[in-house]
Design a protein around this motif. Structure first.
Motif, PDB file in Angstrom:
ATOM      1  N   GLU A 422       0.816  -1.264  -0.176  1.00 30.46           N
ATOM      2  CA  GLU A 422       0.159   0.143   0.047  1.00 30.46           C
ATOM      3  C   GLU A 422       0.721   1.242  -0.135  1.00 30.46           C
ATOM      4  OE1 GLU A 422      -3.729   0.059   0.806  1.00 30.46           O
ATOM      5  OE2 GLU A 422      -3.680  -2.061   0.097  1.00 30.46           O
ATOM      6  N   ASN A 423       2.030   1.215   0.628  1.00 29.56           N
ATOM      7  CA  ASN A 423       2.890   2.316   0.516  1.00 29.56           C
ATOM      8  C   ASN A 423       4.457   1.783   1.028  1.00 29.56           C
ATOM      9  OD1 ASN A 423       3.586   2.333   3.468  1.00 29.56           O
ATOM     10  ND2 ASN A 423       1.368   2.777   3.734  1.00 29.56           N
ATOM     11  N   PRO A 572       4.083  -0.128  -4.719  1.00 30.59           N
ATOM     12  CA  PRO A 572       2.572   0.864  -4.847  1.00 30.59           C
ATOM     13  C   PRO A 572       2.894   1.215  -6.463  1.00 30.59           C
ATOM     14  CG  PRO A 572       3.830   1.571  -2.949  1.00 30.59           C
ATOM     15  CD  PRO A 572       4.679   0.550  -3.498  1.00 30.59           C
ATOM     16  N   ARG A 610      -3.847  -3.867   4.163  1.00 33.57           N
ATOM     17  CA  ARG A 610      -4.902  -3.084   4.023  1.00 33.57           C
ATOM     18  C   ARG A 610      -5.355  -2.572   5.666  1.00 33.57           C
ATOM     19  NH1 ARG A 610      -6.432  -5.817  -0.927  1.00 33.57           N
ATOM     20  NH2 ARG A 610      -7.116  -7.488   0.365  1.00 33.57           N
ATOM     21  N   ASN A 613      -2.969   0.131   6.822  1.00 36.86           N
ATOM     22  CA  ASN A 613      -3.293   1.191   6.028  1.00 36.86           C
ATOM     23  C   ASN A 613      -4.458   2.089   6.507  1.00 36.86           C
ATOM     24  OD1 ASN A 613      -1.881   2.931   4.129  1.00 36.86           O
ATOM     25  ND2 ASN A 613      -3.531   2.258   2.573  1.00 36.86           N
TER      26      ASN A 613
END
Ligand SMILES: Nc1ncnc2c1ncn2[C@@H]1O[C@H](COP(=O)(O)OP(=O)(O)OP(=O)(O)O)[C@@H](O)[C@H]1O
Length: 737
Positions: A422-423, A572, A610, A613
């Motif tokens: 996600e990052n 990402p 997830r 995040n």
């Protein structure tokens, strides 16, 4: 007494077996081979799983120097426990090989009368092999007859023996080269570790033959590669002149080092001139005024390009073409080309160049290139009839006797998964999570190979993981990393990349090969050809630069009949660009259209990522509360927490880790900016046909400024207190204003 046994075996052979009728014109008589197979089983040594025979002579051979010897001196060769263990390992491996019907044929080595009896002994008693793999069976007859071959076969299906077996058989023929005075065969491999591995296998095969040869007629292997002193090559290639044993039977090399010698940019050329003048009369060089190494190489009749597509791409292309220009003309040599991947462009280049002989023009022309494809996919562009076994049998009489089963040869052996970051600050915690999860799966037998996009990233992550805990314990000199410990205080993580010295590379490679469990952090130097036994999981931290690289990387697991798993971690900025492509690539590779077989998302990791995040975004509702609960209990969350002390070290300027993190940041930036501007999923530079497509994609291209943002995120994730400053010229070069 010895003579009597020898004579008796000769008589038995002549009366009973008639092997000589099927084994022609060899330096070694079939009698030698017979005595090999009928003599007591060769003694075994540690640590290789492969058994080497003991030399018959106790005198040391003058050619010992030339032989690549993987046996460490001083190891106890009579340790019966070790032998039992070795037997067990070989038995287990054979059983595993049998589990994969797409790997083995029903052609037994013992039935092949066109194999020298000593080679059969080496394969059966030494390597513990019983039947041929598909690629071995499909290529042996033609290669044995001297035909050039372009072969494609899945990773881990025995291509090394596929080219070594027939060529060594040919080298046993008297007229193919001048033993000791010219090189019988040259094998080129793209990486040093692969070259060493090939040389090792060749040496094992030859060592069985050497057992029955006089010292001055030993068959030798020399392996040369960059990163070591040229003087070593000189010693290997000129040997002991007094014994007249000069050049190796088989030379294995990486392209750049061989080219240096051929172009005369090394002391070797000078050495050959001096030596030539001294020895001219004594050993009778045929080429009196041409004594350079290159002239000798021009006599070599067999050349193998292992990992052909890699050798014909990028910076290797020039070197390979130059090397071939020093060799005998295409019609006069046998060229063997093997790989698990062969992109259309490379095949086209091959067929249109003088690397191999062109397609045959008349029916009488027997020597055209034979294409053998053992992969039933829908893309890579081999001739459709290349799979037709009858084609091959028709041209190779001995093979016609054997029936090959017609199972699909690209059966899936690796379970492929992916997860998307996600990052970038999740990069290190996710890596630790993956490693720990794999350790928990089977704490005794995990063996993980992790690929990173650049050498500096490998180095940094290796340091991060090995200095992350208590660091090195000075009293025991042991690595006491707490991040991924195995409870026994042993070294369990190694690094390998091109920024290391060759000796450290070899040490890491050997250690990981021998280890029952462990983790190897690697750049692409381990992506091709390396046969590390029992790798349970291949992890790719970032997408590889081409489809071919993906195939080769995941091919380090699921080899020789075993099953394996792979995990691709998409960064990402790779998700939208690449996820779809990997799915398509995999569909092509497996020749299937069903969704079932695509690379699947690793749901457990995805949920953890997830949840974390969303937790960070503080965007909670009922469902998210639940996710948060999973998150805080997750292994991922634990890993996040466990990384904090190391991050703290980096933040407060650790003398090793902090500069290493800074270097990794710069390397990350440079790598991704460079690949964003040059690569496409086929791993080739843009050509005319793809130009229009490229233009339309240009809009979606990842801009350097965005990559910079991701790199900054990565840097923060390492614990760096501030984002490293870039040198102005360097930044401009990268397109960062
Ligand atoms: N006939 C055989 N039966 C069983 N195992 C075999 C056979 N031939 C080779 N092997 C084993 O298969 C493994 C893989 O062989 P090798 O490294 O040659 O594969 P490869 O096809 O060259 O793989 P890559 O494409 O990754 O280079 C080795 O451990 C080798 O000993």
């Amino acid at each position: 007494m010895g003579n009597m046994i020898y004579c008796t075996s000769r008589i038995i052979l002549l009366l009973g077996l008639g092997i000589g009728l099927t084994y022609p014109n060899s330096l070694i008589s079939p009698i030698d081979g017979f005595s090999a197979s009928s003599s007591s089983s060769p003694k075994k040594r540690r640590p290789t799983k492969i058994v080497r025979p003991k030399r018959r002579s106790t005198n040391s051979s003058p050619s010992d120097d030339l032989i690549v010897n993987t046996d460490d001196a001083g190891r106890d060769s009579n340790n019966s426990n070790n032998n039992i263990e070795e037997e067990e390992i070989r038995f287990r491996r054979h059983e595993q090989a049998l589990q994969d019907p797409s790997l083995l044929t029903n052609i037994r080595f013992s039935d092949r009368t066109d194999l020298h009896p000593t080679t059969r002994t080496a394969l059966i008693d030494g390597f513990g092999l019983k039947t041929m793999t598909h690629v071995q069976a499909k290529t042996f007859g033609a290669a044995r007859e001297g035909r050039s071959i372009l072969a494609r076969s899945r990773t881990g299906t025995g291509k090394t023996l596929a080219f070594l077996l027939p060529t060594i058989e040919r080298l046993l023929d008297l007229d193919l080269y001048r033993p000791g005075r010219s090189i019988g065969m040259i094998v080129i491999a793209p990486t040093r570790e692969l070259a060493i591995q090939i040389a090792d296998q060749a040496e094992i095969l030859l060592s069985f033959h050497n057992k029955y040869r006089q010292n001055n007629k030993q068959l030798n292997v020399a392996c040369i590669y960059g990163g070591v002193k040229m003087q070593r090559d000189v010693r290997l290639l000129t040997g002991d002149h007094r014994q007249g044993n000069l050049l190796p039977t088989i030379l294995v090399s990486t392209p750049a080092r061989l080219l240096e010698h051929l172009e005369g940019n090394s002391p070797l050329s000078k050495n050959f001139s001096n030596h030539h003048q001294k020895q001219q009369g004594e050993i009778g060089w045929q080429r009196r005024n041409k004594s350079k190494f290159a002239d000798l190489v021009a006599e070599t009749k067999i050349i193998v390009l292992d990992e052909t597509d890699r050798l014909l791409q990028g910076s290797n292309l020039y070197d390979t073409q130059r090397i071939l220009s020093f060799m005998a003309r295409t019609e006069k040599r046998q060229t063997l080309l093997f790989s698990a991947t062969l992109p259309r462009q490379v095949r086209r280049l091959l067929l249109n160049s003088s690397i191999v002989k062109k397609k045959k023009k008349t029916d009488e022309d027997e020597d055209e290139l034979l294409e053998v494809d053992c992969i039933d996919d829908v893309d890579e562009g081999m001739d459709e009839d290349a799979n037709d076994l009858n084609n091959i049998s028709a041209t190779t009489s001995p093979a016609a006797k054997f029936e090959l089963s017609s199972v699909s040869t690209n059966q899936r052996r690796v379970e492929e998964c992916y997860v998307s970051l996600e990052n970038m600050s999740q990069f290190i915690p996710l890596l630790l999570t993956i490693l720990r999860r794999e350790q928990q799966r089977d704490s005794q037998n995990y063996k993980i190979l992790v690929f990173f996009p650049a050498g500096r990233l490998v180095r940094f992550l290796f340091q991060f993981f090995t200095m992350g805990g208590r660091g090195r314990d000075s009293s025991s000199k042991r690595n006491t990393s707490q991040l991924v410990a195995d409870g026994n205080d042993n070294d369990i993580i190694w690094e390998i990349h091109s920024r290391m010295s060759q000796s450290s590379r070899s040490r890491a490679s050997n250690a990981f090969r021998a280890a029952r469990r462990g983790i190897l952090f690697s750049s692409d130097v381990s992506a091709r050809g390396l046969d590390y036994p029992d790798v349970s999981l291949v992890v790719q931290m970032g997408a590889p630069s081409s489809e071919q690289d993906y195939v080769h990387r995941i091919g380090r697991t699921g080899r020789a009949g075993k099953l394996g798993r792979s995990l691709l971690v998409l960064l990402p900025f790779e998700i939208h660009h690449k996820q779809e492509r990997w799915q398509k690539a995999q569909r092509r590779r497996l020749g299937q259209s069903s969704d079932d077989d695509y690379i699947k998302e690793d749901e457990q990791l995805a949920t953890w990522l997830r949840a974390q995040n969303e937790e960070q975004n503080e965007n909670r509702n009922g469902e998210e509360e639940e996710k948060m609960r999973i998150s805080s209990a997750s292994l991922f969350q634990q890993c996040q927490d466990d990384l904090e002390p190391t991050r703290l070290k980096i933040r407060s300027y650790h003398v090793v880790l902090t500069p290493s993190a800074q270097a990794a940041y710069v390397s990350f930036l440079a790598h991704y900016i460079a690949t964003a501007s040059t690569s496409n999923p086929n791993g080739n530079r843009k050509n005319n046909s793809s130009r229009s497509r490229s233009r339309s994609k240009a809009k979606n291209k990842l801009q350097p400024s965005r990559i910079l943002a991701y790199a900054d995120d990565f840097a923060r994730g390492t614990g760096l207190a501030s984002i490293p400053e870039l040198d102005e010229t360097f930044a401009t070069k990268l397109g960062l204003n």
